[in-house]
Design an enzyme around this catalytic site. Structure first.
Site, PDB file in Angstrom:
ATOM      1  N   ARG A 315       0.827  -1.211   0.000  1.00 33.33           N
ATOM      2  CA  ARG A 315       0.000   0.000   0.000  1.00 33.33           C
ATOM      3  C   ARG A 315       0.861   1.260   0.000  1.00 33.33           C
ATOM      4  O   ARG A 315       0.488   2.273  -0.597  1.00 33.33           O
ATOM      5  CB  ARG A 315      -0.998  -0.005   1.166  1.00 33.33           C
ATOM      6  CG  ARG A 315      -2.064   1.075   1.076  1.00 33.33           C
ATOM      7  CD  ARG A 315      -3.151   0.920   2.148  1.00 33.33           C
ATOM      8  NE  ARG A 315      -4.173  -0.024   1.798  1.00 33.33           N
ATOM      9  CZ  ARG A 315      -5.297   0.269   1.116  1.00 33.33           C
ATOM     10  NH1 ARG A 315      -5.529   1.516   0.719  1.00 33.33           N
ATOM     11  NH2 ARG A 315      -6.181  -0.651   0.835  1.00 33.33           N
ATOM     12  N   GLU A 717      -9.870   6.066   7.021  1.00 30.11           N
ATOM     13  CA  GLU A 717      -8.430   6.342   7.006  1.00 30.11           C
ATOM     14  C   GLU A 717      -8.014   7.608   6.246  1.00 30.11           C
ATOM     15  O   GLU A 717      -7.090   8.304   6.672  1.00 30.11           O
ATOM     16  CB  GLU A 717      -7.680   5.149   6.397  1.00 30.11           C
ATOM     17  CG  GLU A 717      -7.778   3.874   7.216  1.00 30.11           C
ATOM     18  CD  GLU A 717      -7.323   2.670   6.399  1.00 30.11           C
ATOM     19  OE1 GLU A 717      -8.080   2.236   5.508  1.00 30.11           O
ATOM     20  OE2 GLU A 717      -6.208   2.188   6.635  1.00 30.11           O
TER      21      GLU A 717
HETATM   22  N1  MTE Z   1     -12.290   6.088  14.304  1.00 35.61           N
HETATM   23  C1  MTE Z   1     -12.356   5.866  15.639  1.00 35.61           C
HETATM   24  N2  MTE Z   1     -13.089   6.707  16.401  1.00 35.61           N
HETATM   25  N3  MTE Z   1     -11.681   4.830  16.226  1.00 35.61           N
HETATM   26  C2  MTE Z   1     -10.899   3.977  15.482  1.00 35.61           C
HETATM   27  O1  MTE Z   1     -10.314   3.039  16.025  1.00 35.61           O
HETATM   28  N4  MTE Z   1     -10.054   3.381  13.239  1.00 35.61           N
HETATM   29  C3  MTE Z   1      -9.745   3.870  11.898  1.00 35.61           C
HETATM   30  C4  MTE Z   1     -10.969   4.535  11.272  1.00 35.61           C
HETATM   31  N5  MTE Z   1     -11.546   5.486  12.183  1.00 35.61           N
HETATM   32  C5  MTE Z   1     -10.812   4.185  14.062  1.00 35.61           C
HETATM   33  C6  MTE Z   1     -11.554   5.267  13.517  1.00 35.61           C
HETATM   34  C7  MTE Z   1      -9.275   2.828  10.979  1.00 35.61           C
HETATM   35  S1  MTE Z   1      -7.643   2.383  11.017  1.00 35.61           S
HETATM   36  C8  MTE Z   1     -10.100   2.237  10.061  1.00 35.61           C
HETATM   37  S2  MTE Z   1      -9.535   1.109   8.952  1.00 35.61           S
HETATM   38  C9  MTE Z   1     -11.538   2.551  10.026  1.00 35.61           C
HETATM   39  O2  MTE Z   1     -11.921   3.521  10.987  1.00 35.61           O
HETATM   40  C10 MTE Z   1     -12.311   1.274  10.253  1.00 35.61           C
HETATM   41  O3  MTE Z   1     -13.671   1.470  10.290  1.00 35.61           O
HETATM   42  P1  MTE Z   1     -14.574   1.654   8.971  1.00 35.61           P
HETATM   43  O4  MTE Z   1     -14.068   0.712   7.950  1.00 35.61           O
HETATM   44  O5  MTE Z   1     -15.932   1.322   9.459  1.00 35.61           O
HETATM   45  O6  MTE Z   1     -14.414   3.077   8.570  1.00 35.61           O
HETATM   46  N1  HPA Z   2      -5.909  -2.496   4.665  1.00 36.56           N
HETATM   47  C1  HPA Z   2      -6.101  -2.678   5.974  1.00 36.56           C
HETATM   48  N2  HPA Z   2      -6.004  -3.827   6.570  1.00 36.56           N
HETATM   49  C2  HPA Z   2      -5.680  -4.887   5.823  1.00 36.56           C
HETATM   50  C3  HPA Z   2      -5.459  -4.770   4.455  1.00 36.56           C
HETATM   51  C4  HPA Z   2      -5.582  -3.506   3.834  1.00 36.56           C
HETATM   52  O1  HPA Z   2      -5.392  -3.315   2.616  1.00 36.56           O
HETATM   53  N3  HPA Z   2      -5.137  -5.983   3.996  1.00 36.56           N
HETATM   54  C5  HPA Z   2      -5.164  -6.811   5.070  1.00 36.56           C
HETATM   55  N4  HPA Z   2      -5.498  -6.147   6.169  1.00 36.56           N
HETATM   56 MO1  MOS Z   3      -7.360   0.332   9.599  1.00 36.78          MO
HETATM   57  S1  MOS Z   3      -5.296   0.516   9.609  1.00 36.78           S
HETATM   58  O1  MOS Z   3      -7.261  -0.515   8.047  1.00 36.78           O
HETATM   59  O2  MOS Z   3      -7.539  -0.885  10.737  1.00 36.78           O
END
Ligand code: MTE
Ligand code: HPA
Ligand code: MOS
Length: 773
Positions: A315, A717
């Site tokens: 990534r 993210e």
């Molecule tokens: N927001 C909060 N409040 N707490 C979290 O732990 N994790 C982040 C993001 N936002 C997170 C957050 C990460 S790393 C990801 S991948 C996404 O939320 C995961 O949730 P989603 O796929 O439902 O957006």
């Molecule tokens: N993003 C986040 N988490 C993951 C991924 C990715 O692309 N692949 C495996 N775990």
């Molecule tokens: Mo988020 S780093 O893909 O949990």
């Protein structure tokens, strides 16, 4: 169903907002404790790299309150819990590979008794040479995975033929997740060897599988349940497993429930973090700043095992273009093995580090040419109908970056503020300001194609109330309320009628981690499918009753209508029950259009891109290096937002977390490989006081062109990378303070020390300058 949406696209509060504020939301450590509960702790290695000659735990076992002690020799089945590839033992077996690695565990009648006992272990080590830095790993060619190269065109030839050329090095630091709720699990033994594990994990299915593996059980004997996490941020995608496995092993051994909650210092020492990177660049460009060719060497600290480092470094490579067309490019990615904790997923998953590489290069080009960095960035943007293919072969089909940046540039008054900042700097010797606009383009989907699937389960009870379950986990990001909005919308009922229950591997199986920002995209679609199945069944019944075609039945505001006839949703449900119509359904979804060849690094790894941009203005104190973020303007693309209140929160929180990564959060290891920053006293995360006082966040209004759930876009993210603007604003201020241009080394995080050091370094005349005088 052509009526305007009732529930989706509305700024509905997080379902647990009040509970969070009142302290009534239950986390694992708040749950009522089962009778006979034991408390566990992990005893860890005090060496970075050593052979373990002997482990004497007799004194630990004899300590007051201790009920069980376990090390590698006591394991009933497997020891390795590597998530993708082997390399992560529950307990070190004969060899320790980082300071802090789990060696044994204790279960006792109280947390204090367990922790006091753990200190009584006697472990004999024979030290081995340890690789503690990326530089050392590169020199030794010490890698956890083979090096990968992504190549398009002929970068070397383009570099040789370019009018200008720059090269240099940038170090980008790692980051601790600092979730407010640390890693925790509670394992409760059931009958016949079964195990229920309450785990604070983003990946309940992986915890289930790994607990089953270490206990020697089939998957069906282990259930993982997660109501919510107090933050995950990627740190609970794989790192929750060891805590759950240790709790389950001790529960199996003692026949009693066991809770393991890592203390903050242990959590920071034992568990993986964001990868720090060393980046070398060599870039050739023209007078207008447009890149002719670029070569990147990305080297990351993976730590002692592969964990998710393959996908994370992939990534990083896929985001080294960010919003820019790189016609001739070579990206070499080294996945360095060091004798430090195994690094892992962290919001952005390598993307932020890749983006830092290209943003730094564009800034350097601008400094070299004496142009505004924004001018150079714009000169390199992907085109709309041409110059729109990424180095990995995916066409950027919906490039909204030029339009989005133009809108932000105007609304943030960039040009006038640039002039004002320059004027301020000319008249202010001890305070200097800096300004930067940086864009974001982030690929949405797991790059591991099989993970792009989700399941959901919807029950309608005979009073019309709805129970919803899906494979995603709630970590504060608002996934639950978004998926509930989808189901309420589909069935035309008020949101309050839909109740979400804890994620549970016995309800929805074989789930993917809640990660890659895809939670709402995947689980929203799966829940929509389940709700539509039930709606279609109910519509069939209503159609018969009303004597109209099923296609004319409308579900809205708790009513079901056809022609001029209506029935309350609950009444129709009750009628359906008596007609013996099934009121429960599962739903399943797989992301379309993905086509990715890992071997050739070519294809379409992402369903779509999410975009955004930020302008940050900072001030630094030239005498101390202290900095303040004065104003931030953000325009972020969530497609047609499912929930603008949640999404604004994600943008603000992500930005601040990204800013922390690049400014104050610094991980330091000593010469023995010990992490010296393992508490808030030495590791500085942003607090409420660090949030920009003038913080203007807006959502860009544009539907997702792909058929994602209600035309929204993933938001978890991408906003983290908006924090890159703060780093570049600081760099702008440092250059103003030091009067230097391209070539001044400025690494991340830009702590006050680094800001000061950069200014001082630039002020010390070089030997050449002295000789010339
Ligand atoms: N927001 C909060 N409040 N707490 C979290 O732990 N994790 C982040 C993001 N936002 C997170 C957050 C990460 S790393 C990801 S991948 C996404 O939320 C995961 O949730 P989603 O796929 O439902 O957006
Ligand atoms: N993003 C986040 N988490 C993951 C991924 C990715 O692309 N692949 C495996 N775990
Ligand atoms: Mo988020 S780093 O893909 O949990």
């Amino acid at each position: 169903m052509s009526a305007l949406p009732e529930t989706v696209h509305r700024p509905v509060a997080h379902d647990s907002a009040l509970k969070h504020a009142q302290g009534t939301a239950l986390y694992i450590d708040d749950m009522p404790e089962p009778r006979d509960l034991l408390h566990a702790t992990i005893g860890w290695s005090t060496r970075a790299h050593a052979r373990v000659l002997s482990i004497d735990l007799d004194a630990v076992a004899a300590a007051p309150g201790v009920v069980a002690v376990m090390a590698a020799r006591d394991l009933p089945a497997g020891n390795d819990i590597g998530p993708v590839l082997p390399g992560d033992p529950v307990f070190a077996d004969g060899l320790v590979e980082y300071h802090g690695q789990s060696v044994f565990a204790v279960a006792a009648e109280s947390v204090g008794a367990a922790r006091r006992a753990a200190r009584l272990a006697t472990i004999e080590y024979q030290d081995l040479p340890a690789i503690l830095t990326i530089e050392q790993a590169l020199a030794d060619e010490s890698y956890v995975l083979p090096t990968r190269v992504l190549r398009r065109g002929d970068a070397a030839a383009a570099l040789a033929g370019a009018g200008h050329r720059l090269n240099g090095r940038l170090a980008v630091g790692g980051q601790d997740h600092f979730y407010l709720e640390g890693q925790v699990a509670m394992a409760v033994p059931g009958e016949g060897g079964a195990m229920l594990v309450h785990s604070s994990t983003q990946h309940p299915t992986e915890v289930q599988h790994l607990v089953a593996k270490v206990l020697g059980l089939p998957d069906h004997a282990v259930t993982t349940e997660v109501r919510r996490m107090g933050g995950g941020f990627g740190g609970k995608e794989t790192q929750a497993a060891i805590v759950a496995c240790v709790a389950a092993l001790l529960a199996r051994r003692t026949g009693r429930p066991v809770k393991l909650r890592l203390d903050r210092d242990d959590d920071m020492i034992l568990t993986g973090k964001r990868h720090d990177f060393l980046i070398d660049y060599d870039v050739g460009f023209g007078d207008d700043g447009r890149i002719a060719g670029v070569e990147f060497m990305l080297a990351s600290r993976c730590g002692m095992s592969p964990d998710l480092s393959g996908s994370i470094n992939d990534r990083a490579m896929f985001h080294a273009d960010n919003c820019y067309f790189l016609e001739h490019v070579t990206i070499t990615s080294h996945r360095c093995k060091t004798h430090t904790v195994s690094n892992t997923a962290f919001r952005g998953f390598g993307g932020p580090q890749g983006m830092m590489a290209i943003e730094y290069v564009l800034d350097e080009i601008a400094r070299h040419l004496g142009l505004d960095p924004l001018t150079v960035r714009k000169a390199n943007f992907y085109g709309i109908d041409e110059r729109n293919r990424t180095p990995y072969g995916m066409v950027v089909e919906d490039n909204i970056i030029p339009a989005l940046v133009a809108e932000l540039e105007a609304s943030a008054d960039y040009a006038a503020r640039r002039t004002a900042v320059d004027a301020f700097n000319r008249s202010s010797p001890w305070l200097k300001k800096g300004l930067a606009l940086t864009p974001v383009k982030f690929g949405i989907s797991f790059t591991a194609k099989h993970l792009n699937q989700a399941g959901a389960l919807v029950h309608v009870y005979t009073d019309g109330s709805i129970l919803l379950n899906h494979g995603g986990t709630e970590m504060g990001q608002g996934l639950f309320v978004k998926v509930a909005q989808v189901v309420a919308e589909e069935l035309g009922v008020p949101l309050g009628q839909v109740m979400l229950t804890a994620t549970n591997t016995a309800k929805v199986p074989n789930t993917s981690p809640t990660a890659a920002s895809s939670g709402a995209d995947l689980n929203g679609k799966a829940a929509q499918a389940a709700a539509r199945t039930i709606r279609d069944r109910l519509a069939g019944l209503a159609a018969t009753r009303f004597g109209v075609p099923a296609s004319e039945i409308v579900f809205r505001e708790g009513q079901v209508s056809g022609g001029d006839q209506h029935i309350a949703f609950a009444d129709l449900v009750k009628a359906a029950y008596f007609e013996r119509i099934q009121l429960s359904a599962t739903g399943f979804y797989t992301t379309p259009r993905l086509d990715w060849n890992e071997a050739t690094h070519q294809g379409r790894p992402f369903f779509y891109f999410a975009y955004g941009a930020a302008v940050s203005e900072v001030a630094i104190d030239v005498l101390t290096g202290e900095a303040k973020v004065l104003r931030v303007d953000i325009l972020h693309d969530c497609g047609r937002s499912l929930n603008p209140a949640i999404d604004l929160g994600q943008v603000e929180g992500g930005f601040v977390q990204g800013m922390g990564w690049l400014t104050t959060e610094e991980l330091a290891w000593d010469a023995a490989g010990r992490l010296t920053t393992h508490a808030p006293s030495t590791y500085k995360i942003p607090t409420a006081a660090d949030v920009p006082r003038d913080f203007r966040v807006a959502l860009y209004r544009d539907d997702n062109r792909e058929d994602a759930i209600y035309r929204s876009k993933a938001v978890g993210e991408p906003p983290l990378m908006l924090g890159i603007s703060v780093f570049h604003a600081l760099k702008d201020a440092v250059l103003a303070a030091s009067g230097s241009g391209a070539g001044l080394r400025f690494d991340a995080p830009a702590t006050p020390e680094r800001v000061l050091l950069a200014i001082e370094t630039a002020r010390v005349p070089t030997p050449e300058a002295v000789a010339a005088e």
